[in-house]
Design an enzyme around this catalytic site. Structure first.
Site, PDB file in Angstrom:
ATOM      1  CE1 TYR B  87      -3.254   5.950   5.465  1.00 13.22           C
ATOM      2  CE2 TYR B  87      -2.212   7.262   3.033  1.00 13.22           C
ATOM      3  CZ  TYR B  87      -2.554   5.914   4.212  1.00 13.22           C
ATOM      4  OH  TYR B  87      -3.988   4.573   3.015  1.00 13.22           O
ATOM      5  CE1 TYR B 460      -2.494   0.120   1.948  1.00 13.37           C
ATOM      6  CE2 TYR B 460      -0.482   0.220   1.861  1.00 13.37           C
ATOM      7  CZ  TYR B 460      -1.492   0.886   1.747  1.00 13.37           C
ATOM      8  OH  TYR B 460      -1.090   2.471   0.602  1.00 13.37           O
ATOM      9  NE  ARG B 461       0.744   4.412   3.223  1.00 15.30           N
ATOM     10  CZ  ARG B 461       1.657   4.478   2.148  1.00 15.30           C
ATOM     11  NH1 ARG B 461       0.591   4.542   1.361  1.00 15.30           N
ATOM     12  NH2 ARG B 461       2.210   5.182   2.597  1.00 15.30           N
TER      13      ARG B 461
END
Lengths: 515, 515
Positions: B87, B460-461
């Site tokens: 991420y 969601y992310r």
């Protein structure tokens, strides 16, 4: 009487605008109407009397009402159904606010397969219960002891129930909110237009807002997503009675580990003998008016109802086989303890419905405790939070019991066990027709809050009269959290039109009103 | 390269001030230092390269750093340990931001009796695990598959684990936060100075903030309260293998009701054959470079590891007797289904430790999947949320599988089952030394997001590179939620110094940078 700073001329013009927006028949201004939105259990109905009430029927009407409120700088006090007696009912913190009554908004959308519902604020527990029954939907509610209120309103004020879904705010999944400027937002996955996940995944992407609209005045919730419990195969458990006040300590210490470990998944509520007596009888049966409830009266009450000094019910929900194993485990935890009575409870699909909050059925009969004294009764809620430890619970009981006696009130309390804390729910009963008693209530309440604060406990919710007082006990770094809340309040609601004073949060223009 | 709008002169003065605040040895500005804070899995390390990093050691130093950032209008990018590869790791969204590295803040306060911990951001899962072991504290962690990161950082980014406490953000209980103006706030019951309930009762009084500081840039979290699971008496469950891709549908439909009903209390993760192969072998063992992993390669992989097309483990935690009943129930739910293999797992207190995330032990070996292609490997996470329904899961798999094939990537995904939704966790593996492959990653990722969005699913992310893209898919009422977030952002952070661009939220001064 309009809100401070609102002139009669502006008020009249605002009412005209509200009438155009929601229909003249849904704008209420008569003395009787206004009293219907007063705090029904208050010693002084005037101190929180609204100037009017308006009842929009749709999200668009709510948005229009909020825009009008901004135009005329008129504070609105949103209520869902206004049934939260004990905390102020429908009445606003700020006298002269206009109640924004959302009880006409009653849409229900159940997703039977996923076990969720999307409700508007006017939907009551009975409405939703009836809807599930009428459509044979195998989902259960979690209801509060008095279930006449709003499903959404109760969750937003962090109400509790008795099943594993009893922490209602924790089961909120997605909101639709009219912001103080009239903008419309959907939270969580609802922030994506047409998302099938709005009621399925709580946090969404980025900061999540659902719990920011709880006990707050940051917006008007017009739809609330809530998870509902799939009807379990069985409900089993144990009903306990304990003989002595001191038993509270070890009972907490036996239950707390099982609660923390998830063996017990609902919140057992350890309550005293007055819970039953106040609902089913009147005080005059037990003692002469004006005299304290002494040991022999307590003895007589316990004998009649065959209850202990404390009673608690524990329930497990799910497949029979798993519940049986769990109940055996819980029973073993009490082995060798001096339990006055322990009865097994067992309900299996196909048995006649229990009709109790434990099985998700809404009820209102606990409201009958308003008759305890015989006059126009009432109560005020007092609910500090403390750690789930026996010695602290016992001391909390002992200190507050002494205060009840000092102020001549009847001890009426329970300890509801969350996963890691106890909520000491007190319903202070009184007789509004007894001026002497009513004169003591305010001081008694303040003494309770002060006592909690000395122990660094505070309430998780409170009555509209005491929202500033309780907010003032949250004092870390000179009330840093309140500063933060009010910075956000000012950003979202520069004209201060939504629920000024709610949870102690005031808009800039009215901050001097803090008490 | 400083952040846009920050002149070299201002930057130099700010660095001096930071050196005075945190010590010169904790301000990092060399090229090597800066690369250490780049996105380690990025195709282009330059695009999110910070201009410097500073590492305060205390809350007071963080406050001072934030004040300096305000003085010089310099954006800070707070990281806990920066280990969330996939991420973006430690790298900021906005190139030239200064990384605020909190990894030196490593205080741990465990409350063994109540099952909670208060951690500073630098505490890693291994640190906390070691602390519990060294002090014989019978509490278990929930750890993510790669557990080298920060306990607090992982929870704040809504990381997940494998035990009943696997929804880490949901177990947060109370934060300490430095606000963008340097003010210090404690949330929940911590808002009362000295409250014993800070880590025990989550919501507090009034609006609750904990989830507002998740995936957000509203402040810098300096302490995080977290609930830890009491060590269970036993862990039991079942490991399943399924033969065909299509099995995904019915497997979801068998598991979902048990998950919804709370019979299964952790989140089973249904993953494909590449999960094992990518960690334990290299791609070249199975297929020639540049060729797709065809059916025979898949067959060979499955044979070697004795796994299905899909695998899933289900685990129950608690007393032996209850777990045995639950496992029997789960087994019955699969009766008559074509299960390729089903093995029982059983661990009881006293058995040697399992040493896996399922029993709360931190591990890092899944990181080895970076070696799948042999070059400098990496991956990017793609995690859309969808309803917990078999037909939708199967279609999600089929559509994304086709996209993987279209873009020449190897399908590597799982479906993690929450109470009411599935998170389709994809780790898109790649070889950073293969320019052809790297040229496809961006388009592939955008195709995945577009595919989800067509079905009204969203992540969601997401990775720092795509935070704006994903935010743009939350489009209800012309991105009302983003408007709301940015209004609050501007109120709390008028100078835009904390993490501009995080989750697509930009401060007013930099909003034109949105992509």
């Amino acid at each position: 009487m309009t809100a401070p700073g609102v002139s009669p001329r502006v008020f009249a013009r605002a009412l005209s605008a509200f009438r155009a927006a929601v229909g003249a028949q849904h704008v209420f201004t008569s003395e009787d109407d206004r009293l219907a939105y007063a705090d029904p259990y208050s010693p002084d109905e005037q101190s929180h009397l609204p100037s009017a009430a308006i009842a929009p029927a749709s999200v668009e009407e709510v948005r229009e009402a909020v825009r009008i409120a901004n135009r005329y700088r008129i504070p609105l006090w949103p209520i869902s159904r206004g049934k939260n007696y004990g905390y102020g009912g429908p009445a606003p913190v700020l006298r002269g606010s206009i109640v924004l009554d959302l009880s006409r908004m009653k849409k229900i959308e159940v997703d039977a397969e996923n076990g969720t519902v999307l409700v508007e604020p006017g939907v009551g527990f009975f409405d939703l219960y009836d809807h599930l029954q009428a459509n044979n939907i195998p989902l259960w509610l979690s209801v509060p002891g008095n279930s006449w209120g709003s499903v959404a309103g109760n969750a937003l004020d962090r109400g509790v129930g008795y099943t594993p879904y009893g922490d209602h705010a924790a089961r909120i999944c997605g909101l639709e909110v009219v912001l103080p400027d009239g903008d419309l937002v959907r939270t969580g996955m609802g922030a994506m237009d047409g998302s099938p996940n709005w009621q399925l995944y709580r946090p969404g992407y980025g900061p999540s807002w659902d719990s920011m609209f709880c006990q707050s005045n940051f917006g008007v919730v017009t739809k609330l997503g809530l998870w509902l419990m799939p009807a379990p195969e069985s409900v089993m458990g144990l009903d306990f009675e304990f003989d002595k006040p001191e038993d509270l300590g070890w009972v907490v210490d036996v239950l707390a580990p099982m609660r923390r470990e998830g063996i017990i998944q609902q919140s057992p509520s350890i309550g005293n003998w007055l819970r039953a007596a106040a609902v089913l009888t009147r005080r005059e049966e037990w003692v002469e008016p004006g005299r304290p409830l002494n040991d022999s009266a307590i003895e007589a009450i316990r004998k009649r109802f065959e209850i202990g000094w404390w009673s608690v019910s524990v329930r497990c929900y799910g497949p029979v086989e798993i519940n049986e194993a769990t109940v055996r485990f819980i029973k073993r935890a009490f082995r060798g303890r001096s339990v006055l009575a322990m009865n097994e409870a067992r309900w299996v699909q196909g048995d006649p419905p229990e009709g109790s909050p434990v099985t998700g059925t809404p009820i209102t009969f606990p409201l009958a405790n308003a008759n305890w004294f015989g006059g126009r009764g009432g109560h005020i809620g007092y609910s500090p939070v403390l750690p789930s430890k026996g010695d602290l619970a016992l001391r909390q009981f002992q200190r507050t019991y002494a205060l009840y006696q000092q102020y001549g009130m009847d001890y009426h309390a329970s300890f509801a066990m969350g996963e890691r804390c106890l909520t000491n729910v007190n319903q202070v009963l009184y007789d509004r027709d007894d001026p002497d008693m009513m004169g003591r209530v305010d001081q008694f309440f303040r003494a309770l809050v002060a006592d909690a604060s000395e122990n660094r406990y505070s309430e998780y919710r409170t009555h509209i009269e005491y929202m500033d007082l309780v907010a003032s006990t949250y004092d870390f770094n000179r009330h840093a959290l309140l500063r933060l809340n009010e910075r956000v309040k000012d950003a979202l609601d520069p004209n201060g039109v939504i629920a000024p004073g709610k949870s102690g949060i005031w808009p800039a223009s009215r901050r001097r009103r803090r008490r």
